[in-house]
Design a protein around this motif. Structure first.
Motif, PDB file in Angstrom:
ATOM      1  N   SER A  57       0.819  -1.226   0.000  1.00 48.82           N
ATOM      2  CA  SER A  57       0.000   0.000   0.000  1.00 48.82           C
ATOM      3  C   SER A  57       0.855   1.279   0.000  1.00 48.82           C
ATOM      4  O   SER A  57       0.382   2.353  -0.349  1.00 48.82           O
ATOM      5  CB  SER A  57      -0.918   0.018   1.220  1.00 48.82           C
ATOM      6  N   GLU A  58       2.119   1.143   0.387  1.00 47.68           N
ATOM      7  CA  GLU A  58       3.021   2.300   0.353  1.00 47.68           C
ATOM      8  C   GLU A  58       3.436   2.605  -1.102  1.00 47.68           C
ATOM      9  O   GLU A  58       3.563   3.763  -1.486  1.00 47.68           O
ATOM     10  CB  GLU A  58       4.248   1.988   1.221  1.00 47.68           C
ATOM     11  N   ILE A  59       3.627   1.553  -1.861  1.00 44.41           N
ATOM     12  CA  ILE A  59       4.058   1.714  -3.262  1.00 44.41           C
ATOM     13  C   ILE A  59       2.848   1.942  -4.175  1.00 44.41           C
ATOM     14  O   ILE A  59       2.915   2.703  -5.139  1.00 44.41           O
ATOM     15  CB  ILE A  59       4.873   0.459  -3.710  1.00 44.41           C
ATOM     16  N   TYR A  60       1.763   1.249  -3.905  1.00 41.62           N
ATOM     17  CA  TYR A  60       0.545   1.402  -4.721  1.00 41.62           C
ATOM     18  C   TYR A  60      -0.626   1.813  -3.830  1.00 41.62           C
ATOM     19  O   TYR A  60      -1.486   0.978  -3.504  1.00 41.62           O
ATOM     20  CB  TYR A  60       0.200   0.087  -5.431  1.00 41.62           C
ATOM     21  N   ARG A 105      -2.581   4.924 -10.505  1.00 43.09           N
ATOM     22  CA  ARG A 105      -3.004   4.615 -11.874  1.00 43.09           C
ATOM     23  C   ARG A 105      -1.904   4.476 -12.910  1.00 43.09           C
ATOM     24  O   ARG A 105      -2.052   3.736 -13.874  1.00 43.09           O
ATOM     25  CB  ARG A 105      -3.922   5.730 -12.387  1.00 43.09           C
ATOM     26  N   THR A 106      -0.844   5.244 -12.781  1.00 39.41           N
ATOM     27  CA  THR A 106       0.111   5.396 -13.889  1.00 39.41           C
ATOM     28  C   THR A 106       0.968   4.142 -14.065  1.00 39.41           C
ATOM     29  O   THR A 106       1.367   3.511 -13.098  1.00 39.41           O
ATOM     30  CB  THR A 106       1.006   6.622 -13.622  1.00 39.41           C
ATOM     31  N   LYS A 107       1.233   3.815 -15.340  1.00 40.62           N
ATOM     32  CA  LYS A 107       2.002   2.620 -15.649  1.00 40.62           C
ATOM     33  C   LYS A 107       3.073   2.957 -16.680  1.00 40.62           C
ATOM     34  O   LYS A 107       2.822   3.777 -17.558  1.00 40.62           O
ATOM     35  CB  LYS A 107       1.043   1.621 -16.296  1.00 40.62           C
ATOM     36  N   VAL A 164      11.020   2.229 -12.027  1.00 45.12           N
ATOM     37  CA  VAL A 164      11.033   3.690 -12.204  1.00 45.12           C
ATOM     38  C   VAL A 164      10.609   4.378 -10.902  1.00 45.12           C
ATOM     39  O   VAL A 164      11.215   5.362 -10.473  1.00 45.12           O
ATOM     40  CB  VAL A 164      10.129   4.119 -13.385  1.00 45.12           C
ATOM     41  N   LYS A 165       9.583   3.822 -10.240  1.00 51.70           N
ATOM     42  CA  LYS A 165       9.168   4.382  -8.947  1.00 51.70           C
ATOM     43  C   LYS A 165      10.319   4.314  -7.933  1.00 51.70           C
ATOM     44  O   LYS A 165      10.625   5.300  -7.255  1.00 51.70           O
ATOM     45  CB  LYS A 165       7.940   3.632  -8.407  1.00 51.70           C
TER      46      LYS A 165
END
Ligand code: AMP
Length: 282
Positions: free
Chosen positions: A97-100, A105-107, A134-135
Motif C-alpha cells: 500500500s506504500e508503493i501502490y 493509476r500510472t504505468k 522507475v518508482k
C-alpha cells in the motif's frame, strides 16, 4: 545492522542528507529471499559507492493471474541478516500500500521488447517491472543501480527505459551466479524437490551441450535450439519448455550463432518455472 525503512518519506529524508554530503548511492532492487546472486550485486554496489541501498519488495504488478505471488518466499529477518553481513547501509522494505496507494493509476509501458520471450508467456510482466523500478529510482535517486544478467531481458528493458525516459542513473550489469553444480541461483529454487532439482540442472547442462556443438563448428541456431530442447525434455520432471531462443546481445533473434550471442530459455520443472541464459564464448 542496516537502517530499515518502510516509508518512502522517511527514506527520502535520510537519503537527502546523504546526497548533501556528496556521497554516491548504489541501489540494488530485489524481491528478497536473498541468495548468492543478490550478494554479488550487493558486493559490486559496495565496491563502487559510498552508500548501498537494497530494496525488498515482492511487486504484485509484475505477477500474472495464477502465478506465484502469494507463495513467493519471504523472510525479512533472514534478508536483514544477509544485508548486515554484506555491509548494506539501508534496506527499504515497503508494504504494497506504500508503493501502490489507493487511486494509483500510472504505468510504464515498455513496448515491443516486453512482448517477446518472457513477455509472450507473462503478458504485462515487464510493464509491472518497469513501473516499480522507475518508482524506486525516483524514490532512491541512486547514482548507480545493479541488475543481474540472470534476468537478461529485464536488464535490457531497464537499460532501454532509463535511456528513453532520461533517468539519471547508471545501470550496472552483474554476471549470473550459479550454485556449485551449475544451477543458476534463484529465490524460486526453494520450490524444487531434490528430484526436481536434478531435472532443473538440465538447463545448465544444455548450455554446456550447446557450447560443445558450437566449439565443434556448429553455427546453425535452429539445430542448436533443437538439440537443447531434445536434451532438456529427456528429464523426468520437466513439464514443458516455454521457449529456447538464440539472440544477439540486444535480444534480436539470430539464425547464425556468433561470439557474444545469448541463449535464453524458460522451462517448467514440476510446478516451478525457471529461466536461465548463457553468453556464447567461442
Ligand atoms: P529478484 O529478487 O529475483 O527480483 O532479483 C533481484 C536482482 O537480482 C535482479 O537484478 C536479478 O537479475 C538479480 N539476480 C537474481 N538471481 C541472480 C543470479 N543467480 N545471478 C545474478 N543476479 C541475480
Amino acid at each position: 545492522m542496516p537502517l530499515l525503512f518502510k516509508k518512502i518519506k522517511d527514506l527520502r529524508n535520510y537519503l537527502k542528507s546523504i546526497r548533501c554530503d556528496k556521497k554516491e548511492i548504489g541501489f540494488v532492487p530485489t524481491m528478497g529471499y536473498l541468495h548468492e546472486g543478490h550478494r554479488a550485486l550487493i558486493r559490486m554496489a559496495r565496491n563502487q559507492n559510498d552508500v548501498v541501498v537494497v530494496s525488498i519488495f515482492v511487486n504484485p504488478t509484475q505477477f500474472g493471474e495464477g502465478e506465484d505471488y502469494d507463495r513467493y518466499p519471504r523472510d525479512l529477518e533472514r534478508d536483514l541478516a544477509i544485508c548486515e553481513e554484506e555491509g548494506v547501509d539501508v534496506v527499504f522494505a515497503p508494504e504494497v500500500s506504500e508503493i501502490y496507494p489507493r487511486g494509483y493509476r500510472t504505468k510504464v509501458c515498455v513496448g515491443e521488447l516486453g512482448k517477446r520471450l518472457e513477455g509472450e508467456f507473462r503478458p504485462g510482466h515487464f510493464d509491472g517491472v518497469a513501473t516499480v523500478v522507475v518508482k524506486l529510482f525516483n524514490i532512491v535517486q541512486p547514482h548507480r543501480a545493479y541488475f543481474g544478467e540472470k534476468d537478461y531481458q529485464q536488464l535490457k528493458i531497464i537499460e532501454q527505459v532509463v535511456e528513453d525516459l532520461n533517468i539519471p542513473v547508471e545501470i550496472v550489469p552483474v554476471p549470473i551466479v550459479r550454485e556449485k553444480d551449475g544451477l543458476a541461483c534463484s529465490s524460486r529454487n526453494v520450490y524444487l524437490s531434490p528430484e526436481e532439482r536434478e531435472s532443473a540442472l538440465s538447463l545448465y547442462k544444455s548450455f554446456l551441450l550447446a557450447e560443445k556443438m558450437i566449439k565443434a563448428g556448429e553455427r546453425d541456431a535452429e539445430r542448436i535450439k533443437e538439440a537443447i530442447k531434445t536434451f532438456i525434455q529427456k528429464h523426468p520432471h520437466v513439464k514443458g519448455i516455454d521457449y529456447v531462443e538464440i539472440t544477439d546481445e540486444n535480444l534480436n533473434p539470430k539464425k547464425t550463432v556468433e561470439k557474444g550471442d545469448r541463449i535464453l530459455l524458460a522451462v517448467r520443472v514440476g510446478n516451478t518455472r525457471l529461466i536461465d541464459n548463457w553468453k556464447v564464448e567461442i
